[in-house]
Design an enzyme around this catalytic site. Structure first.
Site, PDB file in Angstrom:
ATOM      1  N   TYR A  58      33.279  43.947  38.549  1.00 15.42           N
ATOM      2  CA  TYR A  58      33.594  42.934  38.667  1.00 15.42           C
ATOM      3  C   TYR A  58      33.502  41.393  40.339  1.00 15.42           C
ATOM      4  O   TYR A  58      31.949  41.274  40.215  1.00 15.42           O
ATOM      5  CB  TYR A  58      34.408  41.510  37.927  1.00 15.42           C
ATOM      6  CG  TYR A  58      33.825  39.977  38.223  1.00 15.42           C
ATOM      7  CD1 TYR A  58      33.232  39.414  37.027  1.00 15.42           C
ATOM      8  CD2 TYR A  58      35.439  39.506  39.066  1.00 15.42           C
ATOM      9  CE1 TYR A  58      32.740  38.443  37.164  1.00 15.42           C
ATOM     10  CE2 TYR A  58      35.153  37.907  38.795  1.00 15.42           C
ATOM     11  CZ  TYR A  58      34.173  37.482  37.724  1.00 15.42           C
ATOM     12  OH  TYR A  58      34.148  35.996  37.983  1.00 15.42           O
ATOM     13  N   SER A  67      32.191  33.372  42.738  1.00 17.69           N
ATOM     14  CA  SER A  67      33.966  33.167  43.052  1.00 17.69           C
ATOM     15  C   SER A  67      34.124  34.191  44.140  1.00 17.69           C
ATOM     16  O   SER A  67      35.216  34.601  45.347  1.00 17.69           O
ATOM     17  CB  SER A  67      34.612  34.377  41.942  1.00 17.69           C
ATOM     18  OG  SER A  67      36.088  35.014  41.533  1.00 17.69           O
TER      19      SER A  67
HETATM   20  N1  LIG Z   1      37.072  31.392  34.337  1.00 19.91           N
HETATM   21  C1  LIG Z   1      37.715  31.791  36.465  1.00 19.91           C
HETATM   22  O1  LIG Z   1      38.318  31.696  36.402  1.00 19.91           O
HETATM   23  C2  LIG Z   1      36.312  31.950  36.378  1.00 19.91           C
HETATM   24  C3  LIG Z   1      37.563  32.121  38.640  1.00 19.91           C
HETATM   25  C4  LIG Z   1      35.765  31.641  38.994  1.00 19.91           C
HETATM   26  C5  LIG Z   1      34.587  32.536  38.605  1.00 19.91           C
HETATM   27  N2  LIG Z   1      34.489  32.520  37.741  1.00 19.91           N
HETATM   28  C6  LIG Z   1      32.806  32.312  37.406  1.00 19.91           C
HETATM   29  O2  LIG Z   1      32.037  31.334  36.305  1.00 19.91           O
HETATM   30  C7  LIG Z   1      31.060  31.296  34.985  1.00 19.91           C
HETATM   31  C8  LIG Z   1      31.995  30.823  33.818  1.00 19.91           C
HETATM   32  O3  LIG Z   1      32.644  31.573  33.295  1.00 19.91           O
HETATM   33  P1  LIG Z   1      33.556  30.731  32.707  1.00 19.91           P
HETATM   34  O4  LIG Z   1      34.325  30.875  33.649  1.00 19.91           O
HETATM   35  O5  LIG Z   1      33.118  29.396  31.851  1.00 19.91           O
HETATM   36  O6  LIG Z   1      33.923  31.605  31.626  1.00 19.91           O
HETATM   37  P2  LIG Z   1      33.605  31.185  30.069  1.00 19.91           P
HETATM   38  O7  LIG Z   1      33.950  30.301  29.254  1.00 19.91           O
HETATM   39  O8  LIG Z   1      33.430  33.353  29.203  1.00 19.91           O
HETATM   40  O9  LIG Z   1      31.525  31.607  29.911  1.00 19.91           O
HETATM   41  C9  LIG Z   1      31.078  32.247  30.030  1.00 19.91           C
HETATM   42  C10 LIG Z   1      29.970  31.901  29.905  1.00 19.91           C
HETATM   43  O10 LIG Z   1      28.206  32.978  30.252  1.00 19.91           O
HETATM   44  C11 LIG Z   1      27.742  33.211  28.994  1.00 19.91           C
HETATM   45  N3  LIG Z   1      26.985  34.406  29.330  1.00 19.91           N
HETATM   46  C12 LIG Z   1      27.301  35.807  29.507  1.00 19.91           C
HETATM   47  N4  LIG Z   1      26.713  36.787  28.795  1.00 19.91           N
HETATM   48  C13 LIG Z   1      25.178  36.016  28.915  1.00 19.91           C
HETATM   49  C14 LIG Z   1      23.933  36.676  28.542  1.00 19.91           C
HETATM   50  N5  LIG Z   1      23.854  38.003  28.791  1.00 19.91           N
HETATM   51  N6  LIG Z   1      23.017  35.387  28.936  1.00 19.91           N
HETATM   52  C15 LIG Z   1      23.213  34.251  28.870  1.00 19.91           C
HETATM   53  N7  LIG Z   1      24.465  33.845  29.018  1.00 19.91           N
HETATM   54  C16 LIG Z   1      25.408  34.199  29.215  1.00 19.91           C
HETATM   55  C17 LIG Z   1      28.565  32.422  27.644  1.00 19.91           C
HETATM   56  O11 LIG Z   1      27.772  32.247  27.021  1.00 19.91           O
HETATM   57  P3  LIG Z   1      26.866  33.656  25.531  1.00 19.91           P
HETATM   58  O12 LIG Z   1      28.106  34.303  25.276  1.00 19.91           O
HETATM   59  O13 LIG Z   1      26.897  32.323  24.675  1.00 19.91           O
HETATM   60  O14 LIG Z   1      25.636  34.007  25.865  1.00 19.91           O
HETATM   61  C18 LIG Z   1      29.465  31.723  28.443  1.00 19.91           C
HETATM   62  O15 LIG Z   1      28.435  30.617  28.276  1.00 19.91           O
HETATM   63  C19 LIG Z   1      31.407  33.407  35.125  1.00 19.91           C
HETATM   64  O16 LIG Z   1      30.427  33.551  36.639  1.00 19.91           O
HETATM   65  C20 LIG Z   1      32.321  33.246  35.607  1.00 19.91           C
HETATM   66  O17 LIG Z   1      32.504  35.015  36.546  1.00 19.91           O
HETATM   67  C21 LIG Z   1      35.149  32.415  36.467  1.00 19.91           C
END
Ligand SMILES: NC(=O)c1ccc[n+]([C@@H]2O[C@H](COP(=O)([O-])OP(=O)(O)OC[C@H]3O[C@@H](n4cnc5c(N)ncnc54)[C@H](OP(=O)(O)O)[C@@H]3O)[C@@H](O)[C@H]2O)c1
Length: 245
Positions: free
Chosen positions: A155, A142
């Site tokens: 975070y 990130s």
């Molecule tokens: N969106 C942003 O702005 C952004 C920016 C920079 C980096 N990121 C990173 O991108 C990655 C994906 O995030 P996203 O934006 O796609 O968010 P998201 O739509 O909220 O997806 C998060 C995913 O993580 C899974 N997860 C959470 N806890 C878990 C657990 N204990 N075991 C297994 N899976 C788990 C969730 O699945 P379940 O709930 O079904 O388990 C979901 O599939 C993350 O690492 C986040 O930090 C996001």
């Protein structure tokens, strides 16, 4: 880019956002997918979609990445089904709370357990198999892991860990032919943030933040490096990010 047809790739956090988009992009190029997250119904739905849309196999494996045995089983299930592991996308992640003085133990531990421990467990289990295929580990880092994030220091720290771990690991396994990549997004329109308010896909309009498919393309590019090459770090930022930094 290198052909990934027939490769077996594990994507954690595949039930939503960047993980789901990544699975679709990789399946479109012929990779077989192992879909990991806790919400099994969503994984099954996505697996059906991938198998009917593309000529690939998709295996949903209900996994809580904070549970070491479940993560070990995930990797074993992959090798059992496909006989190989070519790629691991460490994508599962959460952001909770914000103000350090008010952060609960639960919020702190959940972020550490998912973002840090989960990525470690999956990587450790995957490495012996990735050595055999000279495969790739992609970590979703990130912008918050590259610059201070006053809004949520814990975070941010988990993402600094991810980057530090990834680059040090690259030094350890590069001789084995394993590539290690970090993809750093800024704001992406996903369900991120929904645990404590509006999801980013609601907070930001289509012209205000990155779409998950763009990050998925960055992951595909990382997995597609051939021969001796590896994407070290790929920053895919909103082009106005530094105007609002
Ligand atoms: N969106 C942003 O702005 C952004 C920016 C920079 C980096 N990121 C990173 O991108 C990655 C994906 O995030 P996203 O934006 O796609 O968010 P998201 O739509 O909220 O997806 C998060 C995913 O993580 C899974 N997860 C959470 N806890 C878990 C657990 N204990 N075991 C297994 N899976 C788990 C969730 O699945 P379940 O709930 O079904 O388990 C979901 O599939 C993350 O690492 C986040 O930090 C996001």
């Amino acid at each position: 880019m290198e052909d990934i047809e027939g490769d077996a790739v594990v994507v954690t956090g595949a039930s939503s956002g960047i993980g789901g988009a990544t699975a679709r992009v990789l399946a479109a190029d012929g990779a077989n997918l192992v879909l990991a997250a806790r919400r099994e119904d969503r994984l099954e739905e996505l697996a059906d979609e991938l198998e009917s849309e593309y000529d690939v196999q998709a295996l949903p494996v209900s996994t809580d990445v904070t549970e070491r045995e479940q993560v070990d089983d995930l990797v074993e299930a992959t090798v059992g089904e496909f006989g190989r592991l070519d790629g691991l996308v460490n994508n599962a992640g959460v952001g909770l709370g914000g103000e350090v003085a008010e952060l609960t133990d639960e919020e702190y531990h959940t972020m550490m357990d998912v973002n840090v421990d989960g990525a470690f467990y999956a990587t450790r289990a995957a490495l012996p198999h990735l050595r055999e295929t000279e495969g790739t580990v992609v970590f979703i880092g990130s912008f918050a892991g590259q610059y201070p994030r006053p809004g949520n220091p814990v975070y941010a720290a988990t993402k600094w860990y991810v980057r530090g771990f990834a680059h040090s690991l690259a030094g350890q396994v590069g001789d084995d032919g394993i590539a290690v990549s970090v993809v750093n997004p800024t704001e992406v329109r996903t369900e991120f943030g929904s645990e404590q308010g509006d999801a980013f896909e609601e907070q930001y309009g289509p012209d205000e933040a990155t779409e998950p498919e763009a990050i998925a393309d960055a992951v595909r590019f990382s997995l597609g490096q051939a021969g001796t090459d590896a994407v070290n770090e790929l920053d895919l930022y909103r082009r106005d990010k530094f105007s609002h930094f």
